[in-house]
Design a protein around this motif. Sequence first.
Motif, PDB file in Angstrom:
ATOM      1  N   ASN A  63      99.261  47.674  23.501  1.00 46.59           N
ATOM      2  CA  ASN A  63      98.870  48.001  24.871  1.00 46.59           C
ATOM      3  C   ASN A  63      97.365  48.195  24.951  1.00 46.59           C
ATOM      4  OD1 ASN A  63     101.562  47.903  25.609  1.00 46.59           O
ATOM      5  ND2 ASN A  63     101.874  50.105  25.375  1.00 46.59           N
ATOM      6  N   GLU A  65      95.313  50.025  26.642  1.00 48.91           N
ATOM      7  CA  GLU A  65      94.772  51.387  26.621  1.00 48.91           C
ATOM      8  C   GLU A  65      94.834  51.992  25.217  1.00 48.91           C
ATOM      9  OE1 GLU A  65      96.518  53.332  30.455  1.00 48.91           O
ATOM     10  OE2 GLU A  65      97.297  51.297  30.180  1.00 48.91           O
ATOM     11  N   ASP A 167     103.466  52.961  22.452  1.00 51.62           N
ATOM     12  CA  ASP A 167     102.006  53.151  22.486  1.00 51.62           C
ATOM     13  C   ASP A 167     101.417  53.288  21.077  1.00 51.62           C
ATOM     14  OD1 ASP A 167     101.322  52.845  25.101  1.00 51.62           O
ATOM     15  OD2 ASP A 167     101.032  54.971  25.559  1.00 51.62           O
ATOM     16  N   TYR A 343     108.690  58.613  28.740  1.00 54.40           N
ATOM     17  CA  TYR A 343     107.360  59.211  28.848  1.00 54.40           C
ATOM     18  C   TYR A 343     107.239  60.462  27.979  1.00 54.40           C
ATOM     19  CZ  TYR A 343     103.034  60.702  31.191  1.00 54.40           C
ATOM     20  OH  TYR A 343     101.737  61.075  31.463  1.00 54.40           O
ATOM     21  N   SER A 362     100.243  55.428  28.203  1.00 53.97           N
ATOM     22  CA  SER A 362      99.594  54.328  28.908  1.00 53.97           C
ATOM     23  C   SER A 362     100.356  53.954  30.174  1.00 53.97           C
ATOM     24  CB  SER A 362      99.500  53.111  27.989  1.00 53.97           C
ATOM     25  OG  SER A 362     100.801  52.577  27.756  1.00 53.97           O
ATOM     26  N   SER A 363      99.751  53.086  30.964  1.00 53.99           N
ATOM     27  CA  SER A 363     100.398  52.607  32.190  1.00 53.99           C
ATOM     28  C   SER A 363     101.647  51.791  31.855  1.00 53.99           C
ATOM     29  CB  SER A 363      99.409  51.764  33.006  1.00 53.99           C
ATOM     30  OG  SER A 363      98.914  50.679  32.236  1.00 53.99           O
ATOM     31  N   GLU A 366     104.399  54.272  31.477  1.00 49.77           N
ATOM     32  CA  GLU A 366     104.777  54.739  32.814  1.00 49.77           C
ATOM     33  C   GLU A 366     105.680  53.718  33.498  1.00 49.77           C
ATOM     34  OE1 GLU A 366     101.054  55.441  34.745  1.00 49.77           O
ATOM     35  OE2 GLU A 366     100.982  57.546  34.117  1.00 49.77           O
ATOM     36  N   ASP A 367     105.333  52.443  33.354  1.00 52.08           N
ATOM     37  CA  ASP A 367     106.119  51.361  33.961  1.00 52.08           C
ATOM     38  C   ASP A 367     107.509  51.297  33.351  1.00 52.08           C
ATOM     39  OD1 ASP A 367     106.793  49.025  35.405  1.00 52.08           O
ATOM     40  OD2 ASP A 367     106.142  47.776  33.723  1.00 52.08           O
ATOM     41  N   TYR A 370     109.667  54.318  34.369  1.00 59.28           N
ATOM     42  CA  TYR A 370     110.199  54.194  35.739  1.00 59.28           C
ATOM     43  C   TYR A 370     111.410  53.274  35.760  1.00 59.28           C
ATOM     44  CZ  TYR A 370     110.468  52.972  40.700  1.00 59.28           C
ATOM     45  OH  TYR A 370     110.918  52.748  41.984  1.00 59.28           O
TER      46      TYR A 370
END
Length: 404
Positions: A63, A65, A167, A343, A362-363, A366-367, A370
Motif C-alpha cells: 500500500n 501509504e 498494511d 481496522y 491506510s486508506s 479503511e476501504d 467498510y
Amino acid sequence: MSKKNVNKRSRKYRRRRRRRIIFGIEIFVLVLLGVGLFGYMWLNNVMNRMQTQDLDPTKVEVNSEVQQNIEAMSGSQIIAVAGLDGRGAAMDGKDDPDDLRNSQNSDTIILVCIDHDNKEIRMVSIMRDTWMNLSSPGVDYDFAKANAAYNKGGPEGMLSMLNTNLDLAIEDYVSVDWKVLADVIDVLGGLDIEMRNAEVIWANDYNKDVSAAQGVDYEPIEYNEEEDNEYREVHHLTGAQAVSYARIRYGGGDDALRTARQRTVINLMMQKVKSSPDKIPAIIDTAADSITTSLSTNEIIQLAYNAVSYSMGTSYAFPFELVYGQHVIDALGVDVVIPVTLYSNVTELHEYLFPGVEYTPSSVIEDYNYYIVKQSGYGESSIDSVLHQGPGSSSTTQVAGTEE
C-alpha cells in the motif's frame, strides 16, 4: 648413551626452535583453512539444494501509504513462512479425489517477526480461512480464504495479500512442504506434548496421511482409553505424530486452536534446537531439498544465528477479534473467518509487531474494513461480543465461536 647437552642460549638452538614454532603455526593454520573450506563447501552444497526463487518485485504489492513509512518499521524484520500441503507427493499413481497432487494451498501462514531491537522472535499465525482480498487495491474485490493466495499467485500473490490486507511491506518468504517438518522433528528426537484424549484420536486419524507422505510406517499414539476425551497426558511424539497433532482442526476450536497447536510445535522445536545446536547441520541437511525461499545464503545463515541467540517471545493467531461459523455462513454464504473489525485488528497487529511505532491504518484498510462490515454486518459495535484471542486475552485457549 649419554644425553647430548644443548645450549639453549645459542643462536643455532633459537633458530631451530623458531622454525619448529613457525612450522607448528603453519600446520595449525592449514588445518583451520581445511576445516573452514570443508565447512564452506558443505554449507554451499546444502544451500544450493534449496530452491532459491527471486521474487518479481513488480508483482509484490505494498500500500502506497505504507511504502512511505517503511523506515519506521525497520526495527522488526518480518518473513512470511508458508506451510504447503505435502500430501500430493504421495498421490502419484493413486486416486486423487481432492486434487491434492496439484494443490499449492498454504494451509499454514506464519508471520515470523525478528525484533532486532529487543533480540526477540515473535510469531503471528494467519488463520487459513481469514477473509482477505486477493485482488489489487482499487481494482476489484476478490475476497476469499487467505490460504488460496499462494495457489492463485504464488509467493508474490501471498505476499501481496498479506501486505495490502494488513498494511505490511514483507519482501521475503520461506515455503516448506509440511511433511519435512516431520523429518526435522525426528532429527531432534521427537517432541513431548500434553494432549487431550480427543486430540490423540484425531491425530491418529491424520497420521495415516502424514506417515504416507513422510514415507514411514504408521504408528498410532498410545493413550489411556479408560479416561474421557478431556483427560490430559504428556506424549512423546515422533515427527509424523507431532505434525498430525498440529493439523487437527476438529474437536472444538477449529482453526483458532489449530494455529495454536502449530505454534506449540514450532516453539518446542526451537527450544530443542537451542538446547542441541550440534544438530543444526543435520536439520539443515534434512530440510534443504524441501525449502523454497527468496532469502540468500548469507541471510539464511544470519537467521539461523538469530534463531539460536534471540529469545522466543509470545505468539498469537490473527485475527485477534473474530467471528466464524453459522453466523458468517448466513451473512456471506461462505464459511470464512471475519476480523471484527479489520481496522482495529490491523491496528493491534502493528502494535504487536512494531512496539512503539506510531501507526494509522491506510486508506486501503479503511476501504476493506467498510466492505467487510457492509457484507457481514459485524462492525465496531460487535467487537465486545466476539472471540478475542490476541494480546491481553484472558485465555489463549478460548476457542468457541460466537453465540448470539
